[in-house]
Motif scaffolding. Sequence first.
Motif, PDB file in Angstrom:
ATOM      1  N   VAL A 237     -12.224 -49.943  23.799  1.00 53.96           N
ATOM      2  CA  VAL A 237     -13.247 -51.248  24.044  1.00 53.96           C
ATOM      3  C   VAL A 237     -13.458 -52.118  22.772  1.00 53.96           C
ATOM      4  O   VAL A 237     -13.571 -53.307  22.846  1.00 53.96           O
ATOM      5  N   ALA A 238     -13.758 -51.421  21.707  1.00 45.24           N
ATOM      6  CA  ALA A 238     -14.167 -52.084  20.502  1.00 45.24           C
ATOM      7  C   ALA A 238     -13.079 -52.976  19.945  1.00 45.24           C
ATOM      8  O   ALA A 238     -13.405 -53.779  19.173  1.00 45.24           O
ATOM      9  N   CYS A 239     -11.741 -52.414  20.156  1.00 46.26           N
ATOM     10  CA  CYS A 239     -10.605 -53.695  19.829  1.00 46.26           C
ATOM     11  C   CYS A 239     -10.470 -54.639  20.850  1.00 46.26           C
ATOM     12  O   CYS A 239      -9.530 -55.138  20.715  1.00 46.26           O
ATOM     13  N   GLY A 240     -11.220 -54.771  21.883  1.00 42.20           N
ATOM     14  CA  GLY A 240     -10.993 -55.650  22.775  1.00 42.20           C
ATOM     15  C   GLY A 240     -10.015 -55.614  23.785  1.00 42.20           C
ATOM     16  O   GLY A 240      -9.651 -56.449  24.643  1.00 42.20           O
ATOM     17  N   TYR A 241      -9.730 -54.187  24.097  1.00 41.28           N
ATOM     18  CA  TYR A 241      -8.507 -54.054  25.182  1.00 41.28           C
ATOM     19  C   TYR A 241      -9.229 -54.019  26.465  1.00 41.28           C
ATOM     20  O   TYR A 241      -8.519 -53.399  27.531  1.00 41.28           O
ATOM     21  N   GLY A 242     -10.456 -53.772  26.705  1.00 34.93           N
ATOM     22  CA  GLY A 242     -10.990 -53.645  27.843  1.00 34.93           C
ATOM     23  C   GLY A 242     -12.479 -53.351  28.027  1.00 34.93           C
ATOM     24  O   GLY A 242     -13.229 -53.479  27.046  1.00 34.93           O
ATOM     25  N   ILE A 243     -13.257 -52.799  29.176  1.00 32.24           N
ATOM     26  CA  ILE A 243     -14.485 -52.303  29.328  1.00 32.24           C
ATOM     27  C   ILE A 243     -14.418 -51.050  29.985  1.00 32.24           C
ATOM     28  O   ILE A 243     -13.462 -50.425  30.325  1.00 32.24           O
ATOM     29  N   THR A 244     -15.865 -50.321  29.730  1.00 32.84           N
ATOM     30  CA  THR A 244     -15.814 -48.891  30.283  1.00 32.84           C
ATOM     31  C   THR A 244     -17.224 -48.871  30.698  1.00 32.84           C
ATOM     32  O   THR A 244     -18.169 -49.534  30.298  1.00 32.84           O
ATOM     33  N   LEU A 245     -17.327 -47.751  31.648  1.00 33.31           N
ATOM     34  CA  LEU A 245     -18.840 -47.259  31.824  1.00 33.31           C
ATOM     35  C   LEU A 245     -19.049 -45.773  31.022  1.00 33.31           C
ATOM     36  O   LEU A 245     -18.073 -44.832  31.382  1.00 33.31           O
ATOM     37  N   ILE A 246     -20.078 -45.899  30.388  1.00 30.17           N
ATOM     38  CA  ILE A 246     -20.451 -44.558  29.818  1.00 30.17           C
ATOM     39  C   ILE A 246     -21.546 -44.199  30.123  1.00 30.17           C
ATOM     40  O   ILE A 246     -22.560 -45.098  30.449  1.00 30.17           O
ATOM     41  N   PRO A 247     -21.776 -42.679  30.112  1.00 27.84           N
ATOM     42  CA  PRO A 247     -23.135 -41.993  30.572  1.00 27.84           C
ATOM     43  C   PRO A 247     -23.993 -42.361  29.452  1.00 27.84           C
ATOM     44  O   PRO A 247     -23.926 -42.218  28.287  1.00 27.84           O
ATOM     45  N   GLN A 248     -25.357 -42.599  29.776  1.00 21.29           N
ATOM     46  CA  GLN A 248     -26.487 -42.621  28.700  1.00 21.29           C
ATOM     47  C   GLN A 248     -26.566 -41.643  27.745  1.00 21.29           C
ATOM     48  O   GLN A 248     -27.050 -41.932  26.601  1.00 21.29           O
TER      49      GLN A 248
END
Length: 307
Positions: A237-248
């Motif tokens: 995600v940081a490198c701009g390859y996509g997005i994601t859902l992460i737990p809090q």
Amino acid sequence: MITLRQLRYLSALAKHGHFGRAAEACAVTQPALSMQIRDLERTLGVLLVERRPGEVLLTDIGREIVRRGDELLTGARDLMDYARHRAQPLTGRLTLGAIPSLAPYLLPRILPALQRRFPELRLELRETQTKLLLADLRSGALDAALLALPAGDDDMRALPLFQDRFLLAVPADDPRAAQPFVSVEDIDQSRLILLEDGHCLRDQALAFCATAARGLHGGVSGASFGASSLSTVMQMVACGYGITLIPQIAAAVEGRDDRVKLLPLEEPQPGRSIGLVFRATSPRRADFEALGEVVQQAVAGPTTTSK
């Protein structure tokens, strides 16, 4: 007379499929383990193991004896636990499992508290996927496991501990980074990066996307990328390859990268219920309740939700 040692050796042989590896796991010599298996076969009057060069196969009756023997071994462990731990909670040995999307974020919060409050506790940890943790619980290799609920069947019990909301992780230059909340309609499933098959977090994210499918764009093509850790997904995600859902629960650690933004989702926010799962027959419920209290107190502390 059948002994618990013989049943334990047979169970190890079934698990490893090799006399040498089974003997190593049981910390005995291979001839000693082989002799105990043969004595068990003579006592029962049946052939349990089909011996081949370089491998071992269980007979049909051997597999059934292993299943029943594992139940007896688990019962024996529970009997010992009952005798050892009835006086005061969280003393002696406790084996605890945790899924990978919990362990690196929750354990650093609870371990110091456990050491302070229960100095006589000897904690042994195992981190792996839900399916393997449940198998270890049933066999008695684990006493309890921190899992996303529901988990297990009627042979398991669970203490619900806390709700873990999902956040949307996007690159820092994503235009949604300026929004206070992200709507479901703004999530492009084709850009989702998820953990590999077998991780319950992947299943939960896909379940959320399926529920909200009317408001989403495209299919879940991005989900074909299979990472084994949340940290790897976040680097993508940081490198701009996509997005994601992460737990809090992971936000304080995984949200430290300035190349990533963590955004809350609009109500009703998706998430998961985290609980402590154990065998229904275990006599250590007082231990599990004490452990659950430590977990709840640790989670109640400050967390990072966005930046």
